[in-house]
Write an enzyme that holds these catalytic residues in place. Sequence first.
Site, mmCIF file in Angstrom:
data_model
loop_
_atom_site.group_PDB
_atom_site.id
_atom_site.type_symbol
_atom_site.label_atom_id
_atom_site.label_comp_id
_atom_site.label_asym_id
_atom_site.label_seq_id
_atom_site.Cartn_x
_atom_site.Cartn_y
_atom_site.Cartn_z
ATOM 1 N N CYS A 71 -1.970 8.067 -10.406
ATOM 2 C CA CYS A 71 -3.113 7.570 -9.616
ATOM 3 C C CYS A 71 -3.066 8.036 -8.165
ATOM 4 O O CYS A 71 -4.096 8.266 -7.547
ATOM 5 C CB CYS A 71 -3.124 6.049 -9.670
ATOM 6 S SG CYS A 71 -1.551 5.329 -9.174
ATOM 7 N N HIS A 96 -6.639 3.319 -3.942
ATOM 8 C CA HIS A 96 -5.595 4.030 -3.209
ATOM 9 C C HIS A 96 -6.273 4.942 -2.173
ATOM 10 O O HIS A 96 -7.140 5.753 -2.510
ATOM 11 C CB HIS A 96 -4.766 4.914 -4.151
ATOM 12 C CG HIS A 96 -3.833 4.156 -5.056
ATOM 13 N ND1 HIS A 96 -3.705 2.791 -5.068
ATOM 14 C CD2 HIS A 96 -2.941 4.622 -5.981
ATOM 15 C CE1 HIS A 96 -2.790 2.430 -5.964
ATOM 16 N NE2 HIS A 96 -2.316 3.532 -6.536
HETATM 17 N N1 LIG Z 1 2.655 4.268 -9.559
HETATM 18 C C1 LIG Z 1 1.355 3.911 -9.129
HETATM 19 C C2 LIG Z 1 0.548 3.579 -10.333
HETATM 20 C C3 LIG Z 1 -0.749 4.210 -10.315
HETATM 21 O O1 LIG Z 1 -1.712 3.471 -10.693
HETATM 22 C C4 LIG Z 1 1.386 2.755 -8.175
HETATM 23 O O2 LIG Z 1 2.440 2.096 -8.134
HETATM 24 O O3 LIG Z 1 0.418 2.521 -7.460
#
Ligand SMILES: N[C@@H](CC=O)C(=O)O
Length: 364
Positions: A158, A254
Amino acid sequence: MSEKIKVGILGATGMVGQRFVTLLENHPWFELVTLAASAHSAGKTYEEAIGGRWKMETPMPEFVKNMVVKNVADVEDVVKNVDFVFSAVNMPKAEIRAIEEEYAKTETPVVSNNSAHRWTPDVPMVVPEINPEHYEVIEHQRKRLGTTHGFIAVKPNCSIQAYTPALAAWKEFEPREVIVSTYQAISGAGKTFNDWPEMMGNIIPFISGEEEKSEKEPLKVFGHVDEEKGEIVPFDGALKITSQCIRVPVLNGHTATVFINFGKNPTKEELVDRLVNYTSQASELGLPHAPKQFIQYLTDDDRPQVKKDVDYEGGMGVSIGRLREDSIFDWKFVGLAHNTLRGAAGGALESAEMLKALGYITKK
Ligand SMILES: N[C@@H](CC=O)C(=O)O
């Protein structure tokens, strides 16, 4: 009789599994018929297995409430009625690699959200808008697995989804040194504020394994299929990415702040033009979850913002803003992507739609 392609979810009770369930309700091509999880959940109805742990914004769909959850380890039982599976299993990586291969060897394609097979050389790691040609490596993988139909395809992490689309749009300008800082939502860790109260008003400057993924996975996405080797060879040009990944008190979305140097000297007009005019086979094929416009460019100084922009194109689009010249690097910008939609279950679902459109996923 339904003509839809029948699908199961491995790891159906976790947060990504729950997201798959909500996205598959009334899907025009796929019918969710099987839910599988750990031995602890097996034999219970989905509603009982979830208990109070339903984490989606919308209620649990009625059609899954009374489905009896199967045990992921009972591979033959799980694959009985399905044409392919989504994998969101939560196990040690070596076990995930083994069980996903076991499923593929039953001639059941596996579209995985897990990182376990991302660096298996003949497993395509695809963002449908960027590198769908990598699916061509599936023929080589099938030879290795001894299958005619089964295979594994994965999607990347992500964290890369908020900036890799911009690098793809700007490929002709030869992106070189890239410094990225990611500000990652708590749902990326499978949590809400209820089960992670420590994150309220807090920032944690560490996400295990995330910086390596953020720096390396774009290089596989920008790689090519080597027909002789039968594998994906990562991009070995001048692109180098370094990153810091930070957990922030945001539920979904994000954000990435990025500094970038180019081999060529694009103008701002050229950079914006390539973002807003980015086209791909995914949108041309009319996939149900492909955004109409993959990348939106925002001109307001205070965008992209999680609250205003995370749901752009149903959470499947990417928002870019604050593109400006830098005094040390050539340019800098800010990107935002929904981590559980574009970055996880939504991205895997769109990948499955592309695999169906290209003829890799069919009725068994
Ligand atoms: N490793 C990532 C997962 C992605 O969705 C996170 O911890 O944000």
